[in-house]
Design a protein around this motif. Structure first.
Motif, short mmCIF file in Angstrom:
data_model
loop_
_atom_site.label_atom_id
_atom_site.label_comp_id
_atom_site.label_asym_id
_atom_site.label_seq_id
_atom_site.Cartn_x
_atom_site.Cartn_y
_atom_site.Cartn_z
N TYR A 1 0.86 -1.19 0.00
CA TYR A 1 0.00 0.00 0.00
C TYR A 1 0.89 1.23 0.00
O TYR A 1 1.81 1.33 0.82
CB TYR A 1 -0.92 0.03 1.23
CG TYR A 1 -1.62 1.36 1.39
CD1 TYR A 1 -2.84 1.60 0.76
CD2 TYR A 1 -1.06 2.40 2.15
CE1 TYR A 1 -3.47 2.83 0.88
CE2 TYR A 1 -1.68 3.63 2.26
CZ TYR A 1 -2.88 3.85 1.63
OH TYR A 1 -3.51 5.07 1.73
N LEU B 1 -2.06 8.03 4.97
CA LEU B 1 -2.73 7.24 5.99
C LEU B 1 -3.91 8.06 6.48
O LEU B 1 -3.76 9.03 7.21
CB LEU B 1 -1.77 6.93 7.15
CG LEU B 1 -0.44 6.25 6.78
CD1 LEU B 1 0.32 5.86 8.04
CD2 LEU B 1 -0.66 5.04 5.89
N LYS C 1 -8.42 7.13 2.48
CA LYS C 1 -7.54 6.27 1.68
C LYS C 1 -7.64 4.81 2.11
O LYS C 1 -7.31 3.90 1.34
CB LYS C 1 -6.10 6.75 1.78
CG LYS C 1 -5.88 8.16 1.23
CD LYS C 1 -6.11 8.23 -0.26
CE LYS C 1 -5.76 9.61 -0.81
NZ LYS C 1 -5.96 9.70 -2.28
N PRO D 1 -6.10 2.43 4.31
CA PRO D 1 -5.15 1.32 4.45
C PRO D 1 -5.60 0.29 5.46
O PRO D 1 -5.14 -0.86 5.43
CB PRO D 1 -3.86 2.02 4.88
CG PRO D 1 -4.29 3.32 5.46
CD PRO D 1 -5.49 3.73 4.68
N ASP D 2 -6.51 0.67 6.37
CA ASP D 2 -7.04 -0.30 7.34
C ASP D 2 -7.74 -1.46 6.65
O ASP D 2 -7.76 -2.59 7.16
CB ASP D 2 -7.99 0.39 8.32
CG ASP D 2 -9.14 1.10 7.61
OD1 ASP D 2 -10.24 0.54 7.54
OD2 ASP D 2 -8.92 2.22 7.13
N VAL E 1 -6.74 -2.82 3.84
CA VAL E 1 -5.68 -3.74 3.40
C VAL E 1 -5.17 -4.56 4.58
O VAL E 1 -4.91 -5.76 4.46
CB VAL E 1 -4.51 -2.97 2.74
CG1 VAL E 1 -3.59 -3.93 2.03
CG2 VAL E 1 -5.02 -1.92 1.76
N LEU F 1 2.49 -7.46 4.44
CA LEU F 1 2.07 -6.13 3.98
C LEU F 1 3.14 -5.09 4.27
O LEU F 1 3.69 -5.02 5.36
CB LEU F 1 0.77 -5.72 4.68
CG LEU F 1 0.25 -4.30 4.43
CD1 LEU F 1 -0.06 -4.07 2.95
CD2 LEU F 1 -0.99 -4.03 5.29
N ILE G 1 3.46 -0.92 4.15
CA ILE G 1 2.71 0.32 4.07
C ILE G 1 3.70 1.47 3.94
O ILE G 1 4.55 1.67 4.80
CB ILE G 1 1.83 0.52 5.31
CG1 ILE G 1 0.79 -0.60 5.40
CG2 ILE G 1 1.15 1.88 5.28
CD1 ILE G 1 -0.07 -0.54 6.64
N SER H 1 -3.28 7.17 12.42
CA SER H 1 -2.08 6.35 12.43
C SER H 1 -2.01 5.50 13.69
O SER H 1 -1.64 4.31 13.64
CB SER H 1 -0.83 7.24 12.32
OG SER H 1 0.35 6.47 12.33
N LEU I 1 -4.43 2.69 13.33
CA LEU I 1 -3.91 1.68 12.40
C LEU I 1 -2.91 0.77 13.11
O LEU I 1 -2.93 -0.46 12.93
CB LEU I 1 -3.27 2.37 11.19
CG LEU I 1 -3.02 1.53 9.95
CD1 LEU I 1 -4.33 1.03 9.37
CD2 LEU I 1 -2.27 2.35 8.91
N SER J 1 -9.33 3.01 -1.56
CA SER J 1 -10.05 4.23 -1.16
C SER J 1 -11.53 3.97 -0.90
O SER J 1 -12.19 3.23 -1.64
CB SER J 1 -9.90 5.30 -2.24
OG SER J 1 -8.54 5.58 -2.48
#
Length: 389
Positions: A197, A201, A205, A207-208, A210, A226, A228, A240, A243, A279
């Motif tokens: 990814y 953050l 977007k 990323p959580d 993913v 993964l 990031i 952040s 996450l 997204s």
């Protein structure tokens, strides 16, 4: 001629990189370029490498939080101070033309029109989920620009629907996205699955999603990992932290690596097998999705108009419903299940993306647009305002 560029930040994310290429194209064409930025950052050095003079000055940047009633006094103070300093900057340098990046600098088109400076605005924002009144309010200052450049057909269509008076001023110029000279080949054998990814953050977007998909893949028996790459925008530090808590709660601390921000994304992409652009809400265009294709990596994107347009025609791209964790995991499994075909298709897709997003072609088109606007003597309502793509 002397061209002023006004840009709302100094990082090297999507719109920042596009502005950098706009400045590079103008400088390469022999123009004297000054960039006005509200802060210092990595974009400054990148601009200066192309011979651009950078001025860090107080500037009004319209952030979403400023629209909340409790921040209105701050908004007014910032707008007045930014207008005054911008007026002084124009008095000092007297540019022949101007390029305004994004709609978050609402005072610049009006200010430049008052100073009779031919102006091009580059619009990167396209939030179709926002109420019509809010979109019209955000786009309204572009009525003072002579030409409005949209970064995608989706953005152009939304501009026309939100503010029909802009229709004749819009031009579509696809983002320039320089890729690696030679995309690194994909691994022939996948003993584990390395997912990547790249981006901000933020909840938008996502990323959580993913992170959750990696957890789901591991529950299905895959050795999924993964990487990031990215950081938060100021004010989103809480996301952040959330996450990081999510990664720990899913017992993924050993398989998820947070690299932070890195202007050079290509080494990170080279280490991944599959990229995800998850997204939750509309994107005007998907630079990071195209970067994945340029790197020869298959990419999974949210099924949103701007992202669909970004990966249209690439056989290594998959679209899934926004926020659908299981669908992301399913798409990863499907790509891995036909890995030999994916590895063959990846190089073909990378070559097609390199042609579509050529920096040389972008330099030519954006420079020609600004040069043509600089020759205008009227309000811009002439043949220069036609739509192209």
């Amino acid at each position: 001629m002397l061209v002023l560029i006004a840009h709302p930040g100094a990082e090297l994310y999507g719109a920042d990189r596009v502005t950098l290429e706009s400045a590079a194209g103008l400088a390469a064409a022999g123009h004297d370029v000054i960039a006005a930025l509200p802060e210092d950052g990595p974009l400054v050095a990148a601009l200066e490498e192309h011979g651009v003079r950078v001025i860090v000055t107080r500037m009004f940047v319209l952030r979403k939080q400023l629209l909340r009633p409790r921040h209105w006094l701050t908004l007014i103070a910032s707008a007045v101070g930014g207008f005054v300093d911008s007026w002084r900057l124009l008095s000092r340098h007297r540019p022949d033309a101007a390029y305004v990046s994004t709609v978050t600098l609402p005072h610049w088109p009006l200010l430049l029109r008052l100073r009779r400076v031919p102006t091009v605005t580059h619009v990167h924002e396209a939030e179709s989920g926002s109420p019509w009144a809010l979109r019209a309010f955000l786009y309204l200052p572009q009525l003072w620009s002579h030409v409005v450049v949209a970064n995608s057909r989706f953005t152009a269509d939304l501009l026309r629907r939100s503010l029909p008076a802009l229709r004749r001023r819009i031009r579509v110029v696809l983002n320039p996205i320089p890729g690696p000279a030679q995309p690194p080949p994909l691994r022939e054998r996948l003993d584990d699955i390395r997912i990547g990814y790249v981006g901000r953050l933020s909840p938008r977007k996502a990323p959580d999603v993913v992170v959750a998909a990696v957890a789901a893949l591991r529950e299905r028996g895959h050795d999924a990992r993964l990487d990031i790459v990215g950081d938060v925008f100021r004010g989103y530090e809480w996301y952040s932290a959330e996450l990081t808590q999510q990664i720990a709660a899913e017992s993924l601390t050993e398989v998820v690596t947070m690299h932070g921000y890195d202007a050079d994304v290509w080494p990170h992409l080279a280490e991944c097998d599959v990229m995800v652009v998850p997204s939750r809400t509309d994107e005007s265009f998907g630079n990071t999705a195209v970067e994945a294709v340029l790197a020869g990596r298959p990419v999974i994107v949210s099924d949103l108009a701007g992202l669909r347009e970004a990966v249209d025609g690439y056989p290594t791209a998959r679209a899934v419903a926004p926020g659908d964790i299981a669908a992301v995991a399913d798409a990863v499994e499907e790509l891995v299940g036909r890995w030999s075909e994916v590895t063959a298709e990846a190089q073909v897709a990378a070559a097609a993306a390199a042609t579509r997003h050529s920096t040389a072609e972008y330099h030519r088109r954006i420079t020609a647009t600004i040069e043509s606007v600089a020759g205008m003597q009227d309000s811009g309502e002439n043949s220069h305002g036609r739509v192209s793509s």
